[in-house]
Design a protein around this motif. Structure first.
Motif, PDB file in Angstrom:
ATOM      1  N   ALA A 136       0.846  -1.189   0.000  1.00 25.57           N
ATOM      2  CA  ALA A 136       0.000   0.000   0.000  1.00 25.57           C
ATOM      3  C   ALA A 136       0.887   1.246   0.000  1.00 25.57           C
ATOM      4  N   THR A 137       0.425   2.262  -0.686  1.00 25.47           N
ATOM      5  CA  THR A 137       1.147   3.530  -0.696  1.00 25.47           C
ATOM      6  C   THR A 137       0.439   4.592   0.127  1.00 25.47           C
ATOM      7  N   HIS A 138      -0.819   4.349   0.494  1.00 25.62           N
ATOM      8  CA  HIS A 138      -1.578   5.320   1.269  1.00 25.62           C
ATOM      9  C   HIS A 138      -2.712   4.591   1.975  1.00 25.62           C
ATOM     10  N   LEU A 139      -2.977   4.988   3.221  1.00 27.23           N
ATOM     11  CA  LEU A 139      -4.094   4.435   3.973  1.00 27.23           C
ATOM     12  C   LEU A 139      -4.721   5.562   4.770  1.00 27.23           C
ATOM     13  N   SER A 140      -6.029   5.679   4.693  1.00 28.48           N
ATOM     14  CA  SER A 140      -6.748   6.650   5.517  1.00 28.48           C
ATOM     15  C   SER A 140      -8.091   6.064   5.917  1.00 28.48           C
ATOM     16  N   ALA A 141      -8.564   6.486   7.068  1.00 29.90           N
ATOM     17  CA  ALA A 141      -9.876   6.059   7.550  1.00 29.90           C
ATOM     18  C   ALA A 141     -10.610   7.296   8.029  1.00 29.90           C
ATOM     19  N   ASP A 142     -11.915   7.311   7.822  1.00 25.67           N
ATOM     20  CA  ASP A 142     -12.700   8.492   8.157  1.00 25.67           C
ATOM     21  C   ASP A 142     -14.103   8.061   8.548  1.00 25.67           C
ATOM     22  N   ALA A 143     -14.619   8.700   9.573  1.00 30.79           N
ATOM     23  CA  ALA A 143     -15.994   8.435   9.987  1.00 30.79           C
ATOM     24  C   ALA A 143     -16.903   9.580   9.614  1.00 30.79           C
ATOM     25  N   GLY A 144     -16.439  10.447   8.736  1.00 32.31           N
ATOM     26  CA  GLY A 144     -17.253  11.576   8.300  1.00 32.31           C
ATOM     27  C   GLY A 144     -17.361  12.629   9.380  1.00 32.31           C
ATOM     28  N   SER A 145     -17.632  13.808   8.969  1.00 31.48           N
ATOM     29  CA  SER A 145     -17.828  14.890   9.925  1.00 31.48           C
ATOM     30  C   SER A 145     -18.794  15.885   9.309  1.00 31.48           C
ATOM     31  N   GLY A 146     -19.309  16.723  10.152  1.00 31.12           N
ATOM     32  CA  GLY A 146     -20.244  17.718   9.647  1.00 31.12           C
ATOM     33  C   GLY A 146     -21.609  17.110   9.412  1.00 31.12           C
ATOM     34  N   TYR A 147     -22.332  17.713   8.512  1.00 27.43           N
ATOM     35  CA  TYR A 147     -23.690  17.275   8.218  1.00 27.43           C
ATOM     36  C   TYR A 147     -23.820  17.241   6.707  1.00 27.43           C
ATOM     37  N   SER A 148     -23.673  16.063   6.133  1.00 28.63           N
ATOM     38  CA  SER A 148     -23.699  15.922   4.688  1.00 28.63           C
ATOM     39  C   SER A 148     -24.355  14.598   4.335  1.00 28.63           C
ATOM     40  N   PHE A 149     -24.261  14.231   3.068  1.00 32.46           N
ATOM     41  CA  PHE A 149     -24.818  12.944   2.640  1.00 32.46           C
ATOM     42  C   PHE A 149     -24.146  11.790   3.376  1.00 32.46           C
ATOM     43  N   ASP A 150     -22.838  11.894   3.615  1.00 32.26           N
ATOM     44  CA  ASP A 150     -22.087  10.818   4.252  1.00 32.26           C
ATOM     45  C   ASP A 150     -22.272  10.760   5.762  1.00 32.26           C
ATOM     46  N   CYS A 151     -22.731  11.824   6.358  1.00 33.76           N
ATOM     47  CA  CYS A 151     -22.820  11.885   7.819  1.00 33.76           C
ATOM     48  C   CYS A 151     -23.982  12.793   8.195  1.00 33.76           C
ATOM     49  N   ASN A 152     -25.015  12.232   8.800  1.00 39.77           N
ATOM     50  CA  ASN A 152     -26.139  13.051   9.235  1.00 39.77           C
ATOM     51  C   ASN A 152     -26.786  12.408  10.444  1.00 39.77           C
ATOM     52  N   SER A 153     -27.945  12.855  10.828  1.00 42.37           N
ATOM     53  CA  SER A 153     -28.585  12.343  12.041  1.00 42.37           C
ATOM     54  C   SER A 153     -29.115  10.924  11.879  1.00 42.37           C
ATOM     55  N   MET A 154     -29.197  10.430  10.664  1.00 42.79           N
ATOM     56  CA  MET A 154     -29.748   9.099  10.421  1.00 42.79           C
ATOM     57  C   MET A 154     -28.668   8.017  10.306  1.00 42.79           C
ATOM     58  N   PHE A 155     -27.534   8.362   9.730  1.00 48.91           N
ATOM     59  CA  PHE A 155     -26.480   7.376   9.530  1.00 48.91           C
ATOM     60  C   PHE A 155     -25.154   8.072   9.282  1.00 48.91           C
ATOM     61  N   ASN A 156     -24.122   7.258   9.235  1.00 50.63           N
ATOM     62  CA  ASN A 156     -22.788   7.779   8.988  1.00 50.63           C
ATOM     63  C   ASN A 156     -21.993   6.716   8.225  1.00 50.63           C
ATOM     64  N   PHE A 157     -21.343   7.123   7.152  1.00 50.42           N
ATOM     65  CA  PHE A 157     -20.454   6.211   6.443  1.00 50.42           C
ATOM     66  C   PHE A 157     -19.089   6.224   7.119  1.00 50.42           C
ATOM     67  N   VAL A 158     -18.558   5.060   7.344  1.00 51.07           N
ATOM     68  CA  VAL A 158     -17.178   4.923   7.797  1.00 51.07           C
ATOM     69  C   VAL A 158     -16.410   4.378   6.607  1.00 51.07           C
ATOM     70  N   SER A 159     -15.339   5.054   6.244  1.00 47.76           N
ATOM     71  CA  SER A 159     -14.605   4.603   5.065  1.00 47.76           C
ATOM     72  C   SER A 159     -13.151   4.323   5.413  1.00 47.76           C
ATOM     73  N   VAL A 160     -12.627   3.318   4.769  1.00 47.35           N
ATOM     74  CA  VAL A 160     -11.202   3.013   4.819  1.00 47.35           C
ATOM     75  C   VAL A 160     -10.742   3.030   3.371  1.00 47.35           C
ATOM     76  N   GLU A 161      -9.813   3.914   3.074  1.00 44.90           N
ATOM     77  CA  GLU A 161      -9.304   4.026   1.711  1.00 44.90           C
ATOM     78  C   GLU A 161      -7.844   3.600   1.697  1.00 44.90           C
ATOM     79  N   ILE A 162      -7.538   2.676   0.801  1.00 44.03           N
ATOM     80  CA  ILE A 162      -6.169   2.171   0.688  1.00 44.03           C
ATOM     81  C   ILE A 162      -5.756   2.264  -0.774  1.00 44.03           C
ATOM     82  N   GLN A 163      -4.662   2.963  -1.027  1.00 45.31           N
ATOM     83  CA  GLN A 163      -4.102   3.004  -2.374  1.00 45.31           C
ATOM     84  C   GLN A 163      -3.028   1.918  -2.438  1.00 45.31           C
TER      85      GLN A 163
END
Length: 149
Positions: free
Chosen positions: A1-28
């Motif tokens: 792998a050349t890059h790894l990041s993980a994110d649970a979203g922040s703010g209030y958007s499509f990826d993160c709101n009062s109903m659900f939250n996307f957790v992403s792990v991105e690996i290049q």
């Protein structure tokens, strides 16, 4: 792998709101990693399982909390329209924000909650609920260089 990041979203958007939250792990991946992407996914799942079995150390939270505080202290000013929109979302009853927390609430970490972390990991971070997206230039119509074969 050349890059790894993980994110649970922040703010209030499509990826993160009062109903659900996307957790992403991105690996290049390197080409060798891409050839073994199934094993890479297996390692990510193994790491998530390890997090479920062990308590997350508080020092990790403390470091992230300090980074967030530093980022907030030295952030650029927002455009007035963006600030008004963000504050209106923060004032919604479902956010339960105190008045004195409105400006920084979206950016800062508050309390370390190992039980809450464990509940999220055990309830939602399962392989059955995962969506794996594999991207590569070789999936394009003509191959990595864009030429048609």
């Amino acid at each position: 792998a050349t890059h790894l990041s993980a994110d649970a979203g922040s703010g209030y958007s499509f990826d993160c709101n009062s109903m659900f939250n996307f957790v992403s792990v991105e690996i290049q991946l390197t080409w060798a990693g891409f050839a073994n992407w199934i094993a890479v996914v297996g390692h990510v799942c193994t790491y998530i399982q390890m997090l479920k079995e062990r308590n997350l150390p508080q020092w990790i939270f403390d470091e992230l909390k300090q980074i967030a505080q530093n980022s907030f202290d030295f952030m650029d000013e927002e455009e007035e329209e963006d600030l008004a929109e963000r504050l209106s979302v923060e004032m919604l009853p479902l956010r339960s924000r105190e008045r004195n927390e409105l400006l920084q609430a979206e950016f800062l970490y508050w309390d370390f909650d190992p039980q809450g972390i464990s509940e999220i990991l055990n309830s939602f971070m399962t392989f059955r609920k995962a969506k794996i997206i594999l991207l590569s230039p070789f999936f394009s119509r003509g191959g990595a260089d864009g030429s048609e074969e």
